[in-house]
Scaffold this active site. Structure first.
Site, mmCIF file in Angstrom:
data_model
loop_
_atom_site.group_PDB
_atom_site.id
_atom_site.type_symbol
_atom_site.label_atom_id
_atom_site.label_comp_id
_atom_site.label_asym_id
_atom_site.label_seq_id
_atom_site.Cartn_x
_atom_site.Cartn_y
_atom_site.Cartn_z
ATOM 1 N N TYR A 197 -1.595 0.515 0.916
ATOM 2 C CA TYR A 197 -1.819 1.596 -0.050
ATOM 3 C C TYR A 197 -3.293 1.690 -0.429
ATOM 4 C CZ TYR A 197 -1.666 4.309 -4.359
ATOM 5 O OH TYR A 197 -1.908 5.252 -5.337
ATOM 6 N N THR B 61 4.550 8.540 -13.005
ATOM 7 C CA THR B 61 5.220 9.410 -12.035
ATOM 8 C C THR B 61 6.158 8.585 -11.162
ATOM 9 O OG1 THR B 61 3.613 9.139 -10.241
ATOM 10 C CG2 THR B 61 3.106 10.795 -11.926
#
Length: 325
Positions: free
Chosen positions: A205, A242
């Site tokens: 990531y 989120t």
């Protein structure tokens, strides 16, 4: 050796997170200035069906823009468009299917968009995934690298001609790319971009977010050298509550919930950086920046390595089947 390869990226990522949370504890999120009307301008927002992408699309549409929400969930896309239209803004929203894990889908999306003859004034590379278990995209790329970076790399390059034609000096087209503070802990392993030697979701990531910053800087350098009226900037939304965090381990998920309520930003607050970069008068003609909380900020030292930028660009062109510029 294996343990180190997994632990080091994990520690780096969480240290970045702690630093961001400490900042957010004592600093409010960006308050958007009054933004100019965007009537007649066209934007594409990837991942615009929910979260920060939706908030970005909704705000740009409220300014009068024609916003194309690009995503791979048709039902979510239809619902997002309906919500935006129900708010009665002056702009227009529509959904177009785009699967960033498929280079074929990216090419089909661009072909369909170009066939309509629309201009393109703003491209927001917002879609992303985080900390997924080891898996590959349809083209065999590591999932973070393929979705977060390579899909957007190809999309941007295929749309560059439209962006160049649509921009004017004094009214540039804009490419806004969502990075993250985790890029500070990212390492670009040019011999193992697909993380095959030893997989770490944290490392993969962070690498994908560093790749986006390197890409942004090199893109702006090319645009400036050729004199095209297009700017490219990377934005950092901070830590935002989120669905990106859905892949955290169960214990981390439990610990995250109370912290998120207190210190994480809302999707609307996180989207403010993308909206600012896409529409603010102060950003007219300004490119090659890393933007955080409404200010230009120094990104990681390695992100300014011009040789690494060029090497990544060349390698990315080869991976997606583009001619190296």
């Amino acid at each position: 050796m294996w343990l180190l390869s997994v632990l080091v990226p994990l520690v780096r990522l969480y240290l970045c997170g702690v630093k961001v949370l400490l900042y957010q504890m004592f600093n409010r999120s960006l308050t958007l200035p009054v933004l100019p009307k965007q009537n007649g301008r066209v934007a594409i927002v990837t991942g615009g069906t929910r979260g920060m992408g939706f908030e970005t699309a909704r705000h740009l549409a409220s300014l009068g823009m024609h916003v194309v929400i690009a995503g791979n969930e048709k039902e979510e896309g239809t619902a997002a468009v309906k919500r935006i239209h129900e708010e009665g803004g002056k702009g227009k929203a529509e959904f177009m299917f785009l699967d960033l894990t498929s280079l074929k889908s990216v090419r089909q999306f661009v072909q369909t968009f170009k066939a309509r003859g629309l201009p393109l004034h703003v491209l927001v590379n917002n879609a992303g995934t985080m900390l997924v278990p080891e898996r590959q995209t349809q083209d065999g790329f590591e999932f973070h690298f393929g979705l977060n970076y390579l899909g957007h790399f190809l999309l941007t390059n295929l749309l560059l001609d439209v962006l160049k034609k649509s921009g004017k000096h004094g009214c540039c087209s804009r490419v806004v790319t969502m990075s993250s503070a985790t890029h500070y802990g990212g390492v670009m392993d040019m011999d193992d971009l697909n993380s095959k030697r030893c997989y770490s979701s944290h490392g993969a990531y962070s690498q994908s977010k560093l790749a986006l910053v390197l890409f942004t800087y090199y893109l702006q350098e090319q645009l400036t050298a050729s004199g095209f009226p297009v700017t490219a900037n990377a934005v950092d939304p901070g830590m935002v509550d989120t669905a990106l965090y859905d892949n955290l381990w169960s214990l981390t998920q439990t610990l995250k919930k109370p912290v998120a309520k207190l210190l994480f930003r809302t999707p609307a607050e996180g989207a403010s950086m993308s909206i600012y970069a896409a529409a603010a008068s102060e950003m007219e003609g300004v490119g090659g920046c890393y933007l955080y909380n409404g200010k230009k900020k120094q990104s990681s030292d390695i992100s300014y390595d011009s040789e690494l930028q060029a090497e990544l660009w060349k390698k990315s062109c080869q991976l997606v089947g583009l001619q190296v510029a």
